[in-house]
Structures are given as structure tokens and as C-alpha cells.
Design a protein around this motif. Sequence first.
Motif, PDB file in Angstrom:
ATOM      1  N   PHE A 138     125.647   7.408  31.001  1.00 26.73           N
ATOM      2  CA  PHE A 138     125.592   8.874  30.906  1.00 26.73           C
ATOM      3  C   PHE A 138     124.908   9.468  32.142  1.00 26.73           C
ATOM      4  N   THR A 139     123.816   8.865  32.554  1.00 28.14           N
ATOM      5  CA  THR A 139     123.096   9.353  33.728  1.00 28.14           C
ATOM      6  C   THR A 139     123.951   9.221  34.986  1.00 28.14           C
ATOM      7  N   LEU A 140     124.649   8.101  35.118  1.00 29.10           N
ATOM      8  CA  LEU A 140     125.532   7.906  36.264  1.00 29.10           C
ATOM      9  C   LEU A 140     126.667   8.929  36.256  1.00 29.10           C
ATOM     10  N   ALA A 141     127.258   9.149  35.099  1.00 29.19           N
ATOM     11  CA  ALA A 141     128.350  10.130  35.004  1.00 29.19           C
ATOM     12  C   ALA A 141     127.874  11.518  35.408  1.00 29.19           C
ATOM     13  N   LYS A 142     126.691  11.899  34.953  1.00 27.54           N
ATOM     14  CA  LYS A 142     126.148  13.215  35.306  1.00 27.54           C
ATOM     15  C   LYS A 142     125.869  13.297  36.801  1.00 27.54           C
ATOM     16  N   THR A 143     125.296  12.280  37.370  1.00 25.16           N
ATOM     17  CA  THR A 143     124.985  12.268  38.794  1.00 25.16           C
ATOM     18  C   THR A 143     126.251  12.368  39.634  1.00 25.16           C
ATOM     19  N   LEU A 144     127.279  11.610  39.261  1.00 28.87           N
ATOM     20  CA  LEU A 144     128.539  11.663  40.002  1.00 28.87           C
ATOM     21  C   LEU A 144     129.202  13.032  39.884  1.00 28.87           C
ATOM     22  N   ARG A 145     129.173  13.595  38.691  1.00 32.89           N
ATOM     23  CA  ARG A 145     129.789  14.911  38.492  1.00 32.89           C
ATOM     24  C   ARG A 145     129.024  15.996  39.242  1.00 32.89           C
ATOM     25  N   ASP A 146     127.694  15.928  39.236  1.00 34.98           N
ATOM     26  CA  ASP A 146     126.887  16.893  39.995  1.00 34.98           C
ATOM     27  C   ASP A 146     127.222  16.827  41.478  1.00 34.98           C
ATOM     28  N   ARG A 147     127.339  15.617  42.005  1.00 32.52           N
ATOM     29  CA  ARG A 147     127.660  15.468  43.428  1.00 32.52           C
ATOM     30  C   ARG A 147     129.052  16.017  43.730  1.00 32.52           C
ATOM     31  N   HIS A 148     129.996  15.749  42.854  1.00 36.13           N
ATOM     32  CA  HIS A 148     131.358  16.263  43.043  1.00 36.13           C
ATOM     33  C   HIS A 148     131.370  17.789  43.048  1.00 36.13           C
ATOM     34  N   GLU A 149     130.674  18.397  42.104  1.00 36.35           N
ATOM     35  CA  GLU A 149     130.642  19.858  42.040  1.00 36.35           C
ATOM     36  C   GLU A 149     129.934  20.455  43.243  1.00 36.35           C
ATOM     37  N   ALA A 150     128.866  19.822  43.710  1.00 36.69           N
ATOM     38  CA  ALA A 150     128.173  20.315  44.904  1.00 36.69           C
ATOM     39  C   ALA A 150     129.084  20.200  46.126  1.00 36.69           C
ATOM     40  N   ASP A 151     129.841  19.115  46.218  1.00 36.84           N
ATOM     41  CA  ASP A 151     130.791  18.961  47.322  1.00 36.84           C
ATOM     42  C   ASP A 151     131.866  20.045  47.276  1.00 36.84           C
ATOM     43  N   LEU A 152     132.362  20.360  46.087  1.00 35.70           N
ATOM     44  CA  LEU A 152     133.358  21.426  45.953  1.00 35.70           C
ATOM     45  C   LEU A 152     132.795  22.776  46.385  1.00 35.70           C
ATOM     46  N   ILE A 153     131.577  23.064  45.979  1.00 38.80           N
ATOM     47  CA  ILE A 153     130.942  24.333  46.356  1.00 38.80           C
ATOM     48  C   ILE A 153     130.777  24.401  47.871  1.00 38.80           C
ATOM     49  N   ASP A 154     130.323  23.306  48.477  1.00 34.58           N
ATOM     50  CA  ASP A 154     130.181  23.291  49.938  1.00 34.58           C
ATOM     51  C   ASP A 154     131.528  23.494  50.622  1.00 34.58           C
ATOM     52  N   HIS A 155     132.559  22.879  50.100  1.00 32.90           N
ATOM     53  CA  HIS A 155     133.905  23.028  50.666  1.00 32.90           C
ATOM     54  C   HIS A 155     134.360  24.484  50.577  1.00 32.90           C
ATOM     55  N   HIS A 156     134.191  25.103  49.424  1.00 32.16           N
ATOM     56  CA  HIS A 156     134.580  26.512  49.248  1.00 32.16           C
ATOM     57  C   HIS A 156     133.738  27.421  50.145  1.00 32.16           C
ATOM     58  N   ARG A 157     132.483  27.097  50.283  1.00 34.18           N
ATOM     59  CA  ARG A 157     131.599  27.891  51.136  1.00 34.18           C
ATOM     60  C   ARG A 157     132.074  27.831  52.589  1.00 34.18           C
ATOM     61  N   ARG A 158     132.423  26.614  53.053  1.00 34.00           N
ATOM     62  CA  ARG A 158     132.915  26.478  54.429  1.00 34.00           C
ATOM     63  C   ARG A 158     134.225  27.241  54.617  1.00 34.00           C
ATOM     64  N   GLN A 159     135.108  27.177  53.618  1.00 37.69           N
ATOM     65  CA  GLN A 159     136.362  27.929  53.702  1.00 37.69           C
ATOM     66  C   GLN A 159     136.095  29.430  53.782  1.00 37.69           C
ATOM     67  N   ALA A 160     135.160  29.919  53.005  1.00 41.71           N
ATOM     68  CA  ALA A 160     134.827  31.346  52.997  1.00 41.71           C
ATOM     69  C   ALA A 160     134.249  31.756  54.344  1.00 41.71           C
ATOM     70  N   GLN A 161     133.419  30.909  54.927  1.00 40.47           N
ATOM     71  CA  GLN A 161     132.836  31.218  56.233  1.00 40.47           C
ATOM     72  C   GLN A 161     133.903  31.275  57.318  1.00 40.47           C
ATOM     73  N   VAL A 162     134.878  30.389  57.252  1.00 35.55           N
ATOM     74  CA  VAL A 162     135.970  30.370  58.220  1.00 35.55           C
ATOM     75  C   VAL A 162     136.810  31.650  58.060  1.00 35.55           C
ATOM     76  N   GLN A 163     137.053  32.062  56.837  1.00 37.80           N
ATOM     77  CA  GLN A 163     137.849  33.258  56.583  1.00 37.80           C
ATOM     78  C   GLN A 163     137.134  34.520  57.047  1.00 37.80           C
ATOM     79  N   GLU A 164     135.814  34.531  56.957  1.00 39.18           N
ATOM     80  CA  GLU A 164     135.036  35.697  57.367  1.00 39.18           C
ATOM     81  C   GLU A 164     134.997  35.848  58.877  1.00 39.18           C
ATOM     82  N   GLN A 165     135.213  34.769  59.610  1.00 38.05           N
ATOM     83  CA  GLN A 165     135.127  34.808  61.068  1.00 38.05           C
ATOM     84  C   GLN A 165     136.371  35.327  61.684  1.00 38.05           C
TER      85      GLN A 165
END
Length: 165
Positions: A138-165
Motif C-alpha cells: 500500500f505504501t509503495l502504491a501510494k508513493t508511486l502514484r504520488d510521483r506520477h501525479e507530481a510528474d504530470l503536474i510538472d509536465h502540464h506546468r511546463r506546457q503552460a509556461q511554453v504557451q504563455e511565452q
Amino acid sequence: MFNKPPRFHMESGSRSPLIVMRDTRAWQLQVWVSFGIAVFLCATGLAWLPGQDLDRAFMVMGYVFCLSTVFVLAKAVRDQQKARLSGEAETPMWRFVVWGGFAVAMGLTAWGLLRMEINETYKAYLGVSWLYLVTSAFTLAKTLRDRHEADLIDHHRRQAQVQEQ
């Protein structure tokens, strides 16, 4: 005085402050090591399990069944939370199947362990290592999912920054 948290342009068009929390490498290492130890302890206990081959096979299947249902349940609970936050409809039957599968896996494995005619100390070892495996999964599943969601947020953030430029 303090840096404002970075803003993230969300798909809905609204701007919302968003702080990405990431687990430390030490935590990730601890989670993986803990899971590895749990797998090792279970494998050791099952490899030298006294008794009939059928009992050994049943217990191995029970442990694998429990392990797989842990990951499915962890994902389903997280998806349910996400659906609730976004206002999407939930699928009650899927929730029943997931929780039912987890209950059946845990129940059958516990039943198999309790009915085996082996030394009580050995039963205790198998039981504790099995519960350790479930909790560390359970702890491993949560850790992996948290990392995946943080990676998705970072990806969307980078896309938004590129679009704003």
C-alpha cells in the motif's frame, strides 16, 4: 519575504495556485527497501513452508492474490477521490468488485493460513510477514502514484509556461 507558490494553468482555463509536493529520495528508498524486505520474508517463509505441496501452492497464490488486489485497491481509492473532486460519476459496481476482491484475497489467505497444520510460531511468522507485505505494498502504491501525479503536474506546468511565452 516569501516566494509565492508557482501558478499552474489548468485545462479548465482557471488559474490556481499549486504546490507540487514530492517525496524525498530517502523516503522512496525506504519504501522500496521495506517492500523488498517484505517480499523476501514472505518468499523465505513460503519456500520452507512445511506440509503438503498443495498447501504451499495455495499460500503462494493467496499472497500473490493479496499483493495484486492491494495495488488495484490503492488505485481505485485514489481514482475515486479524483472523481469526487472533479465531479465525475463513480462506478459503484467497480468499487464493489475492487473491495470484494481485496476482502476475498485477504479472507482466503487468512483462512488458508489458520487451517494449516503447522507450528504456531511458523504460522505467526507467515502471518506477520504477509501483513507486512500488504502494508508495504500500500505504501509503495501510494508513493508511486504520488510521483506520477507530481510528474504530470510538472509536465502540464511546463506546457503552460511554453504557451504563455
